[in-house]
Design an enzyme around this catalytic site. Structure first.
Site, PDB file in Angstrom:
ATOM      1  N   ARG A 119     -92.201  55.895 -68.561  1.00  0.00           N
ATOM      2  CA  ARG A 119     -91.127  56.090 -69.539  1.00  0.00           C
ATOM      3  C   ARG A 119     -90.534  54.741 -69.915  1.00  0.00           C
ATOM      4  O   ARG A 119     -90.286  53.898 -69.036  1.00  0.00           O
ATOM      5  CB  ARG A 119     -90.070  57.027 -68.943  1.00  0.00           C
ATOM      6  CG  ARG A 119     -88.792  57.111 -69.739  1.00  0.00           C
ATOM      7  CD  ARG A 119     -87.893  58.230 -69.265  1.00  0.00           C
ATOM      8  NE  ARG A 119     -86.495  57.871 -69.423  1.00  0.00           N
ATOM      9  CZ  ARG A 119     -85.841  57.787 -70.583  1.00  0.00           C
ATOM     10  NH1 ARG A 119     -86.460  58.054 -71.712  1.00  0.00           N
ATOM     11  NH2 ARG A 119     -84.565  57.437 -70.622  1.00  0.00           N
ATOM     12  N   SER A 176     -83.819  54.247 -72.820  1.00  0.00           N
ATOM     13  CA  SER A 176     -82.549  53.526 -72.849  1.00  0.00           C
ATOM     14  C   SER A 176     -81.601  54.223 -71.889  1.00  0.00           C
ATOM     15  O   SER A 176     -81.826  55.373 -71.491  1.00  0.00           O
ATOM     16  CB  SER A 176     -81.970  53.514 -74.267  1.00  0.00           C
ATOM     17  OG  SER A 176     -81.710  54.834 -74.689  1.00  0.00           O
TER      18      SER A 176
HETATM   19  N1  HPA Z   1     -75.798  59.037 -71.595  1.00  0.00           N
HETATM   20  C1  HPA Z   1     -76.947  59.677 -71.415  1.00  0.00           C
HETATM   21  N2  HPA Z   1     -78.110  59.173 -71.772  1.00  0.00           N
HETATM   22  C2  HPA Z   1     -78.130  57.949 -72.325  1.00  0.00           C
HETATM   23  C3  HPA Z   1     -76.973  57.229 -72.547  1.00  0.00           C
HETATM   24  C4  HPA Z   1     -75.744  57.806 -72.156  1.00  0.00           C
HETATM   25  O1  HPA Z   1     -74.683  57.210 -72.322  1.00  0.00           O
HETATM   26  N3  HPA Z   1     -77.310  56.053 -73.125  1.00  0.00           N
HETATM   27  C5  HPA Z   1     -78.655  56.060 -73.257  1.00  0.00           C
HETATM   28  N4  HPA Z   1     -79.154  57.215 -72.773  1.00  0.00           N
END
Ligand code: HPA
Length: 236
Positions: A88, A91
């Site tokens: 994966r 982010s």
């Molecule tokens: N919350 C959940 N998933 C995420 C976030 C977040 O703030 N930022 C990137 N993926």
């Protein structure tokens, strides 16, 4: 053979799949980094491509957001498409003051309050683990490429919009430094099917430094370090 969510023939997908959440990110990665990419799936617009990177066959496919979504796509790739490894490339949002926007983190464990593993296979564990061998290769490759890589425990959450801080507080008490929504299910699927999974994330937002922001060009460059690290690692 195809599945309800993937129209590919098994020999169209490589044994190694990079998996961003966003299917358009999968398309962008394929077009930027892979030679001769061919689209193997567009069911529900969950785009998947196979091409070569430095001569090795690699696939890249979107997972969608959240554990139900990555749960379906990763299960099908492992079980019906003979995929051995899913990396994966996502982010995450930082809980820890030690993490800043653009940092690349290596998930060394995923903690979750989710019922995904219990529902899937009666597994009561609240921590799921990536493949340690792949993580070692990621660490070594990062050193080689001089890309700083921070190992962390991640919170895999079912919820993006929380009404209060309780879930984040519990995750922090359980050692989580950042939050995303997929690793726990991916690692669980790999575990039950005897396959391999790992996760790199770029920090895209912070719960600590809430005034920090990235331009879209900066976001692109950040992803660039993570994708180069992912590709150079999987061909080793
Ligand atoms: N919350 C959940 N998933 C995420 C976030 C977040 O703030 N930022 C990137 N993926």
């Amino acid at each position: 053979m195809s599945t309800p969510h993937n129209s590919a023939h098994p020999d169209q997908i490589a044994p190694i799949v990079l998996m961003p959440g966003d299917p358009l990110r999968a398309k962008a990665i394929a077009e930027k980094y892979l030679k001769d990419p061919i689209c193997f799936n567009s069911v529900r617009n969950m785009l998947g491509y196979t091409g070569t990177y430095k001569g090795q066959k690699i696939s890249v496919m979107g997972s969608g957001m959240g554990m139900p979504s990555i749960g379906i796509y990763s299960y099908e790739l492992y079980r019906f498409y003979n995929v051995e490894t899913i990396l994966r490339v996502g982010s995450c949002g930082a809980y820890s003051p030690d993490l800043h926007l653009r940092d690349v983190v290596l998930v060394d464990s995923a903690w979750s309050e989710s019922t995904y593993a219990r529902s899937q296979s009666d597994d009561p564990r609240s921590i799921q683990l990536p493949d340690s061998g792949i993580n070692q290769i990621l660490v070594q490759t990062a050193q080689h490429l001089e890309i700083p890589l921070k190992p962390i425990r991640i919170h895999s959450s079912d919820v993006f919009y929380h009404e209060d801080d309780k879930a984040a507080d519990l995750a922090k008490q359980n050692g989580c430094a950042a939050v995303e929504m997929e690793s726990f299910a991916l690692f669980h699927n790999a575990d039950i099917l005897g396959k391999k999974a790992a996760c790199l994330c770029t920090v895209s937002d912070s719960f600590v430094y809430t005034d920090e922001e990235l331009t879209s060009q900066e976001r692109e460059q950040d992803m660039d370090a993570m994708i180069r690290l992912a590709l150079e690692s999987v061909i080793r």
